[in-house]
Design a protein around this motif. Structure first.
Motif, short mmCIF file in Angstrom:
data_model
loop_
_atom_site.label_atom_id
_atom_site.label_comp_id
_atom_site.label_asym_id
_atom_site.label_seq_id
_atom_site.Cartn_x
_atom_site.Cartn_y
_atom_site.Cartn_z
N ALA A 121 0.70 -1.12 0.10
CA ALA A 121 -0.19 -0.07 -0.02
C ALA A 121 0.95 1.25 -0.06
O ALA A 121 0.61 2.28 -0.70
CB ALA A 121 -1.01 0.06 1.13
N THR A 122 1.99 1.33 0.74
CA THR A 122 2.83 2.36 0.74
C THR A 122 3.57 2.60 -0.74
O THR A 122 3.65 3.95 -1.10
CB THR A 122 3.80 2.07 1.91
OG1 THR A 122 3.41 1.74 3.06
CG2 THR A 122 4.91 3.19 1.92
N VAL A 123 3.95 1.50 -1.24
CA VAL A 123 4.49 1.68 -2.58
C VAL A 123 3.26 2.29 -3.79
O VAL A 123 3.58 3.04 -4.46
CB VAL A 123 4.81 0.24 -3.11
CG1 VAL A 123 5.36 0.42 -4.99
CG2 VAL A 123 6.32 -0.17 -2.29
N LEU A 124 2.05 1.92 -3.66
CA LEU A 124 1.12 2.43 -4.26
C LEU A 124 0.96 3.78 -4.17
O LEU A 124 0.57 4.64 -5.04
CB LEU A 124 -0.18 1.40 -4.12
CG LEU A 124 -0.13 -0.08 -4.90
CD1 LEU A 124 -1.42 -0.81 -4.56
CD2 LEU A 124 0.22 -0.04 -6.33
N LEU A 125 0.74 4.33 -2.86
CA LEU A 125 0.46 5.45 -2.28
C LEU A 125 1.84 6.53 -2.75
O LEU A 125 1.38 7.42 -3.63
CB LEU A 125 0.63 5.44 -0.87
CG LEU A 125 0.33 7.14 -0.54
CD1 LEU A 125 -0.92 7.44 -0.73
CD2 LEU A 125 0.63 6.99 1.06
N ILE A 126 2.94 6.02 -2.85
CA ILE A 126 4.06 6.94 -3.29
C ILE A 126 4.17 7.08 -4.86
O ILE A 126 4.53 8.06 -5.28
CB ILE A 126 5.37 6.23 -2.67
CG1 ILE A 126 5.27 6.65 -0.95
CG2 ILE A 126 6.65 7.13 -3.34
CD1 ILE A 126 6.48 5.92 -0.38
N PHE A 127 4.16 5.73 -5.53
CA PHE A 127 4.41 5.84 -6.93
C PHE A 127 3.19 5.89 -7.85
O PHE A 127 3.30 5.86 -8.86
CB PHE A 127 5.12 4.42 -7.37
CG PHE A 127 6.47 4.69 -6.81
CD1 PHE A 127 7.66 5.20 -7.20
CD2 PHE A 127 6.57 3.79 -5.45
CE1 PHE A 127 8.93 5.16 -6.56
CE2 PHE A 127 7.92 3.71 -4.96
CZ PHE A 127 9.08 4.41 -5.58
N LEU A 128 1.84 5.81 -7.22
CA LEU A 128 0.65 5.72 -7.96
C LEU A 128 -0.30 7.01 -7.54
O LEU A 128 -0.67 8.08 -8.44
CB LEU A 128 -0.07 4.75 -7.85
CG LEU A 128 -1.50 4.34 -8.72
CD1 LEU A 128 -1.08 4.67 -10.24
CD2 LEU A 128 -2.06 3.20 -8.59
N VAL A 129 -0.59 6.83 -6.51
CA VAL A 129 -1.69 7.84 -5.87
C VAL A 129 -0.81 9.29 -5.75
O VAL A 129 -1.51 10.45 -6.46
CB VAL A 129 -2.13 7.49 -4.61
CG1 VAL A 129 -3.01 8.69 -4.07
CG2 VAL A 129 -2.93 6.19 -4.28
N LEU A 130 0.21 9.63 -5.18
CA LEU A 130 1.05 10.94 -5.23
C LEU A 130 1.25 11.52 -6.39
O LEU A 130 0.90 12.68 -6.68
CB LEU A 130 2.24 10.74 -4.22
CG LEU A 130 3.11 12.04 -3.98
CD1 LEU A 130 2.06 12.83 -3.33
CD2 LEU A 130 4.27 11.54 -3.25
N PRO A 131 1.77 10.99 -7.43
CA PRO A 131 1.92 11.20 -8.95
C PRO A 131 0.49 11.86 -9.37
O PRO A 131 0.63 12.85 -9.90
CB PRO A 131 2.61 10.20 -9.61
CG PRO A 131 3.14 9.44 -8.57
CD PRO A 131 2.29 9.26 -7.43
N ILE A 132 -0.37 11.03 -9.24
CA ILE A 132 -1.74 11.50 -9.94
C ILE A 132 -2.18 12.58 -9.03
O ILE A 132 -2.68 13.47 -9.81
CB ILE A 132 -2.67 10.23 -9.96
CG1 ILE A 132 -2.41 9.13 -10.84
CG2 ILE A 132 -4.17 10.81 -10.38
CD1 ILE A 132 -3.14 7.93 -10.67
N ALA A 133 -2.24 12.51 -7.98
CA ALA A 133 -2.34 13.67 -7.14
C ALA A 133 -1.72 15.17 -7.58
O ALA A 133 -2.20 16.30 -7.75
CB ALA A 133 -2.24 13.47 -5.67
N LEU A 134 -0.43 14.99 -7.90
CA LEU A 134 0.32 16.24 -8.07
C LEU A 134 -0.13 16.72 -9.69
O LEU A 134 0.12 17.85 -9.86
CB LEU A 134 1.53 15.60 -8.17
CG LEU A 134 2.35 15.57 -6.87
CD1 LEU A 134 3.71 15.18 -7.07
CD2 LEU A 134 2.44 16.75 -6.01
N ILE A 135 -0.58 15.68 -10.57
CA ILE A 135 -0.89 15.88 -11.83
C ILE A 135 -2.23 16.80 -11.72
O ILE A 135 -2.37 17.71 -12.54
CB ILE A 135 -1.04 14.81 -12.76
CG1 ILE A 135 0.23 14.09 -12.96
CG2 ILE A 135 -1.71 15.12 -14.20
CD1 ILE A 135 0.15 12.78 -13.59
#
Length: 287
Positions: free
Chosen positions: A20-34
């Protein structure tokens, strides 16, 4: 170290699972930044952090956007249809006409040989074949089929779709073949004993049981085609565009907010398409 552990953000990250941490850092966070950048404003010389809808207003107010999205869906739909026919045929032959497991594995690995090279190499390999003086035109002229070279073979929608089919057919073959191998052969024998012919067995037994694999392959092919811009750029001769190409052009011009807004719209479009597909079949049994 104690200060880090006392931090509530770090503590919450340590409490969740590593995946879940990996998904949060490498998936959710980049999409949120976009998403955040998509509301910023860009000028000729700078990017201004703000919360404005100008990028989305310009995107939906431009007729170019609708043309580009239409091209994207056109490429995805035609490629999906072609890969489905080819992929289903290949998977059906491997699953039901090849009797030994050894030959099934050998022929399946044979299908993967083109994937041992780069996508770009496989794509541009069509250029000398489809060109005005390429192998296809030269062969047809030597056979007397045509009197002059066919212009639309290269740098056209035909070349783009042909490359897409070549690049992504295996993504349809693999899930369909995997699903077909799970079909109980006794069901086919029972249908044959009941008097069903080959077409009836295919339509009433094999296709319904293969729907999960078809849907998984459809998701793979549609998402890959809708996000691909290199193939459209090279094989259309820069005469056509899709959404990925539009995003690439904005990035090249350093228009990151506009590119982010287009990427978010594309992401939502793909997610809606996948959600519609998932309503027809439950693929969780295959995962």
């Amino acid at each position: 170290m104690k200060k880090l552990r006392g931090n509530p953000v770090i503590s919450s990250l340590l409490m969740v699972s590593p995946l879940a941490t990996v998904l949060l850092i490498f998936l959710v966070l980049p999409i949120a930044l976009i998403v955040i950048v998509s509301f910023w404003r860009a000028t000729e010389f700078s990017i201004i952090p703000a919360f404005e809808f100008d990028n989305y207003a310009f995107l939906f107010g431009s007729p170019v956007t609708y043309t580009v999205f239409f091209n994207t869906f056109k490429y995805a739909l035609i490629t999906w249809a072609c890969t489905l026919v080819i992929g289903f045929t290949v998977a059906y032959y491997l699953a039901f006409h090849i009797r030994t497991l050894t030959w099934q594995i050998a022929l399946f690995l044979l299908c993967t040989i083109p994937f041992w090279t780069s996508n770009i190499i496989r794509m541009i390999s069509w250029i000398p074949f489809l060109g005005r003086h390429g192998i296809a035109n030269s062969t047809l002229m030597s056979w007397g089929v045509i009197d002059e070279p066919i212009e639309w073979l290269l740098f056209s929608d035909f070349a783009v779709i042909l490359s897409f089919v070549h690049l992504y057919t295996l993504f349809m073959v693999v899930p369909i073949f995997n699903t077909m191998m799970r079909i109980d052969k006794s069901l086919i024998e029972a249908a044959r004993d009941a008097g069903a012919n080959g077409a009836q067995i295919l339509w009433n037994v094999i296709i319904p049981l293969t729907k999960p694999g078809i849907m998984i392959g459809t998701i793979f092919v549609v998402t890959l085609v809708m996000g691909d811009f290199i193939t459209v750029r090279f094989m259309s001769g820069s005469q056509s565009a899709n959404v990925g190409r539009l995003i690439s052009n904005d990035i090249a011009l350093l228009q990151y907010p506009s590119a982010s807004a287009t990427a978010i719209v594309l992401l939502l479009t793909v997610l809606i398409t996948i959600a519609i597909l998932l309503r027809f079949v439950d693929i969780r049994k295959e995962l």
